[in-house]
Design a protein around this motif. Structure first.
Motif, PDB file in Angstrom:
ATOM      1  N   VAL A  33       0.858  -1.185   0.000  1.00 40.04           N
ATOM      2  CA  VAL A  33       0.000   0.000   0.000  1.00 40.04           C
ATOM      3  C   VAL A  33       0.895   1.236   0.000  1.00 40.04           C
ATOM      4  CG1 VAL A  33      -1.782   1.288   1.263  1.00 40.04           C
ATOM      5  CG2 VAL A  33      -1.769  -1.205   1.341  1.00 40.04           C
ATOM      6  N   ALA A  34       0.623   2.191  -0.903  1.00 39.34           N
ATOM      7  CA  ALA A  34       1.348   3.464  -0.903  1.00 39.34           C
ATOM      8  C   ALA A  34       0.504   4.484  -0.145  1.00 39.34           C
ATOM      9  CB  ALA A  34       1.595   3.929  -2.334  1.00 39.34           C
ATOM     10  N   LEU A  35       1.119   5.123   0.858  1.00 32.61           N
ATOM     11  CA  LEU A  35       0.382   5.998   1.772  1.00 32.61           C
ATOM     12  C   LEU A  35       1.011   7.386   1.803  1.00 32.61           C
ATOM     13  CD1 LEU A  35      -1.866   5.802   4.106  1.00 32.61           C
ATOM     14  CD2 LEU A  35       0.083   5.545   5.648  1.00 32.61           C
ATOM     15  N   ASN A  36       0.158   8.422   1.771  1.00 35.27           N
ATOM     16  CA  ASN A  36       0.623   9.795   1.943  1.00 35.27           C
ATOM     17  C   ASN A  36       0.609  10.103   3.440  1.00 35.27           C
ATOM     18  OD1 ASN A  36       0.871  12.620   2.140  1.00 35.27           O
ATOM     19  ND2 ASN A  36      -0.048  12.920   0.134  1.00 35.27           N
ATOM     20  N   LEU A  37       1.791  10.318   4.032  1.00 36.56           N
ATOM     21  CA  LEU A  37       1.899  10.517   5.483  1.00 36.56           C
ATOM     22  C   LEU A  37       1.254  11.828   5.939  1.00 36.56           C
ATOM     23  CD1 LEU A  37       5.558   9.298   6.123  1.00 36.56           C
ATOM     24  CD2 LEU A  37       3.457   8.073   6.641  1.00 36.56           C
ATOM     25  N   ASP A  38       1.200  12.829   5.047  1.00 37.65           N
ATOM     26  CA  ASP A  38       0.622  14.127   5.426  1.00 37.65           C
ATOM     27  C   ASP A  38      -0.899  14.041   5.596  1.00 37.65           C
ATOM     28  OD1 ASP A  38       3.150  15.113   5.242  1.00 37.65           O
ATOM     29  OD2 ASP A  38       2.917  15.913   3.215  1.00 37.65           O
ATOM     30  N   THR A  39      -1.541  13.298   4.684  1.00 40.49           N
ATOM     31  CA  THR A  39      -3.015  13.242   4.701  1.00 40.49           C
ATOM     32  C   THR A  39      -3.570  11.888   5.142  1.00 40.49           C
ATOM     33  OG1 THR A  39      -3.051  12.550   2.391  1.00 40.49           O
ATOM     34  CG2 THR A  39      -3.151  14.914   2.819  1.00 40.49           C
ATOM     35  N   THR A  56      10.102   7.004  -3.789  1.00 36.97           N
ATOM     36  CA  THR A  56       9.099   8.038  -3.491  1.00 36.97           C
ATOM     37  C   THR A  56       9.694   9.173  -2.660  1.00 36.97           C
ATOM     38  OG1 THR A  56       8.456   6.792  -1.513  1.00 36.97           O
ATOM     39  CG2 THR A  56       7.156   6.417  -3.508  1.00 36.97           C
ATOM     40  N   PRO A  57       9.020  10.364  -2.679  1.00 37.84           N
ATOM     41  CA  PRO A  57       9.454  11.440  -1.784  1.00 37.84           C
ATOM     42  C   PRO A  57       9.224  11.064  -0.322  1.00 37.84           C
ATOM     43  CG  PRO A  57       7.556  12.119  -3.142  1.00 37.84           C
ATOM     44  CD  PRO A  57       7.918  10.743  -3.555  1.00 37.84           C
ATOM     45  N   ALA A  58       9.741  11.879   0.590  1.00 42.52           N
ATOM     46  CA  ALA A  58       9.715  11.534   2.025  1.00 42.52           C
ATOM     47  C   ALA A  58       8.300  11.398   2.582  1.00 42.52           C
ATOM     48  CB  ALA A  58      10.486  12.583   2.815  1.00 42.52           C
ATOM     49  N   ASN A  59       7.326  12.148   2.021  1.00 42.48           N
ATOM     50  CA  ASN A  59       5.970  12.114   2.595  1.00 42.48           C
ATOM     51  C   ASN A  59       5.121  10.960   2.058  1.00 42.48           C
ATOM     52  OD1 ASN A  59       5.833  13.338   0.032  1.00 42.48           O
ATOM     53  ND2 ASN A  59       3.862  14.263   0.527  1.00 42.48           N
ATOM     54  N   ILE A  60       5.685  10.178   1.132  1.00 44.90           N
ATOM     55  CA  ILE A  60       4.951   9.017   0.598  1.00 44.90           C
ATOM     56  C   ILE A  60       5.743   7.747   0.921  1.00 44.90           C
ATOM     57  CG2 ILE A  60       4.109   7.876  -1.502  1.00 44.90           C
ATOM     58  CD1 ILE A  60       3.775  10.723  -2.697  1.00 44.90           C
ATOM     59  N   VAL A  61       5.081   6.797   1.586  1.00 48.08           N
ATOM     60  CA  VAL A  61       5.755   5.530   1.913  1.00 48.08           C
ATOM     61  C   VAL A  61       4.973   4.361   1.344  1.00 48.08           C
ATOM     62  CG1 VAL A  61       6.970   6.250   3.996  1.00 48.08           C
ATOM     63  CG2 VAL A  61       4.621   5.477   4.186  1.00 48.08           C
ATOM     64  N   ALA A  62       5.708   3.382   0.865  1.00 45.08           N
ATOM     65  CA  ALA A  62       5.079   2.138   0.393  1.00 45.08           C
ATOM     66  C   ALA A  62       5.273   1.108   1.497  1.00 45.08           C
ATOM     67  CB  ALA A  62       5.720   1.682  -0.907  1.00 45.08           C
TER      68      ALA A  62
END
Length: 335
Positions: A33-39, A56-62
């Protein structure tokens, strides 16, 4: 307009597979699952999310919400299942509600882990949810006569765990589960490259190395492979050449632990069933069964014929789907 649909789900550490009685395997996607940590929004699930791993950039984690065959992150698993079910309904080409679902659980999982699996599947509106033990589903999917009083030995090598079970008359006679699977083999390759060459490689690169030049037997035709990673001394990209012999050495300790688990299960086998094992042999299923030379190596080590399922990666999913027709009988036996 709405139809009750029967589906089987293989909720694996590495892949989620969905099987429909009418259409066979309708979905096979990585459990990522790819998740946006900010939202906290889920951006992608499955293949699309796996392609983002390490890129991915720092605010998106898989992230992988399943560890060692069981749910590690309940909320993420529920979100992933909802997305998977949306894709499933599109594949089936019709609107459906309240599907009857059979989902597999590792035989060594606790009641809490099983409850988490049941709750996450029910959360998207399944009518009836049945759990089936993973080795039993693998045996059904591999076409073994599980409902007969004959010893069927299954070695299911998944992403997180390896399950070794002897099945007879619709139930598991004896079983061993070790937390060694495809992920641990990839990890061993990453550590070997790091220690030997001071180069850091990613999980996807390690998986490619395992599939191309990973071998179980010591004696094999040596193969070479060029690999790119990051030099840990200078921090710059670097290309190195690996050979299959050193990869075999890196995997050897884990493969020996897997072998011990197979031997321990065979030692626990009732004497009446031991004769069947010599005739029937052992069935390899799961993605790890495709490791080069594993079938031949295992056959030599345990002196019993070893077979590979026709579609090892899909065996558990096919088994969960097929078990729907006689799930009541199986549950009566297991009770």
């Amino acid at each position: 307009m709405f139809t009750n649909v029967e589906i089987g789900i293989d909720l694996g550490t590495a892949n989620i597979l969905v099987y429909s009685k009418d259409k066979g395997i309708i979905l096979n996607e990585p459990s990522v699952v790819a998740l946006n940590l900010d939202t906290n929004a889920v951006l992608a699930v499955g293949t699309e999310a796996k392609n983002m791993v390490g890129k991915t950039p720092a605010n998106i984690v898989a992230i992988r919400p399943l560890k060692d065959g069981v749910i590690a992150d309940y909320d993420m698993t529920s979100s992933m299942l909802k997305e998977i079910m949306k894709k499933t309904s599109k594949e089936l080409g019709m609107s459906f509600r309240k599907p009857n679902v059979v989902v597999c659980a590792p035989s060594g999982s606790t009641s809490v882990e099983r409850r988490a699996i049941l709750d996450s599947v029910r959360s998207f509106g399944a009518k009836n949810v049945h759990l089936i033990e993973e080795p039993l589903a693998a045996a059904i999917g591999a076409g073994l006569p599980v409902d007969e009083p004959i010893a069927n030995v299954v070695v299911d090598i998944g992403g997180g765990t390896t399950e070794v079970a002897i099945i007879s008359f619709g139930g598991v006679v004896t079983c061993n589960s070790v937390r060694i699977g495809g992920d641990k083999l990839d990890e061993a390759i990453i550590q070997h490259v790091r220690k030997t060459y001071n180069v850091l490689i990613g999980e996807r690169t390690a998986e490619m190395i395992k599939m191309e030049i990973g071998y179980a037997p010591i004696e094999h035709e040596e193969m070479l492979m060029e690999v790119r990673g990051r030099d840990l001394v200078h921090g710059l990209p670097k290309t190195i050449t690996l050979n299959s012999t050193e990869i075999q050495r890196a995997l050897r300790e884990l493969l020996l632990q897997l072998l011990e688990s197979v031997k321990a299960t065979l030692e626990d086998c009732p004497p009446e069933l031991s004769g069947d094992i010599v005739d029937q042999g052992i069935m390899l299923t799961g993605g790890g069964a495709e490791l080069n030379g594993l079938q031949q190596w295992l056959a030599e080590e345990v002196s019993v014929p070893v077979h590979i399922a026709p579609t090892p990666l899909e065996s558990v999913a096919i088994g969960t789907g097929k078990s729907l027709s006689f799930i009541d009988k199986l549950q009566k036996i297991s009770m």
